[in-house]
Enzyme design. Sequence first.
Site, short mmCIF file in Angstrom:
data_model
loop_
_atom_site.label_atom_id
_atom_site.label_comp_id
_atom_site.label_asym_id
_atom_site.label_seq_id
_atom_site.Cartn_x
_atom_site.Cartn_y
_atom_site.Cartn_z
N ILE A 82 0.77 -1.16 0.21
CA ILE A 82 0.03 0.14 -0.02
C ILE A 82 0.87 1.03 -0.05
O ILE A 82 1.76 1.55 0.95
CB ILE A 82 -1.05 0.06 1.17
CG1 ILE A 82 -1.93 -1.25 1.31
CG2 ILE A 82 -1.97 1.26 1.16
CD1 ILE A 82 -2.42 -1.55 0.34
N LYS A 83 0.75 2.20 -0.97
CA LYS A 83 1.35 3.23 -1.05
C LYS A 83 0.67 4.65 -0.30
O LYS A 83 -0.56 4.72 -0.31
CB LYS A 83 1.46 3.82 -2.44
CG LYS A 83 2.92 2.94 -3.24
CD LYS A 83 2.74 3.76 -4.72
CE LYS A 83 3.53 4.81 -4.75
NZ LYS A 83 4.04 5.45 -6.19
N ILE A 84 1.54 5.09 0.54
CA ILE A 84 1.05 6.09 1.60
C ILE A 84 1.58 7.27 1.53
O ILE A 84 2.74 7.31 1.47
CB ILE A 84 0.78 5.66 3.09
CG1 ILE A 84 0.16 4.05 3.23
CG2 ILE A 84 0.35 6.45 3.80
CD1 ILE A 84 -1.22 4.29 3.20
#
Length: 216
Positions: A82-84
């Site tokens: 997951i890119k945050i």
Amino acid sequence: MKIFLDTAKIDEIKKGVEWGIVDGVTTNPTLVSKAGTPFKETIKQICEIVQGPVSAEVVSSDWQGMVEEARNLAKIDEHVVIKIPMTPDGLKAVKILSTEGIKTNVTLVFSANQSLLAAKAGASYVSPFVGRMDDIANDGMRMVEEIITIYSNYGFETEIIVASIRHPRHVLEAALMGADIATVPFAVLEKMFYHPMTDLGIERFLRDWEKYKAGR
């Protein structure tokens, strides 16, 4: 050093995998929008091709929304990361997700200080944007060097993904510095194959071979 492809185009990913040099993929909302297929479907297709990390980015700006999106995206495939975004809410989401065993990639990083905070929050990966730093007359690769030193000093397990790569030189410098990963646009990856001396050598070998066959 691992090489990721920075794309959401299925044909490019297939080529990279066929060449045997792609270890993972990073995407973002802009890249996925260019792919022309629904977001989750695109991520699922990529995961079926690449047996490695596939970064998919959340679009919420608050930590509650990020966590909810992340949990849903993580269900697509075990390889989804997951890119945050690098924000206070983003790091709060990273901390929660890390306790749940969901891997995260903190993106839009423009300083070693930000990378330090991301690692302390439990990020699996951090993505410093070197090309965009160069665009504003800063040394993007110097930032990467600082991050490598900090992580080495304190034994952080967060892996460094050198991002916003503009040319093969960025990839070379990342490898020389000892970065864990470079995420590379397909056009840049193609350029890495070629050198004029290689082309001249192939042409010479072919000419010599044709002469040899003609003389038999």
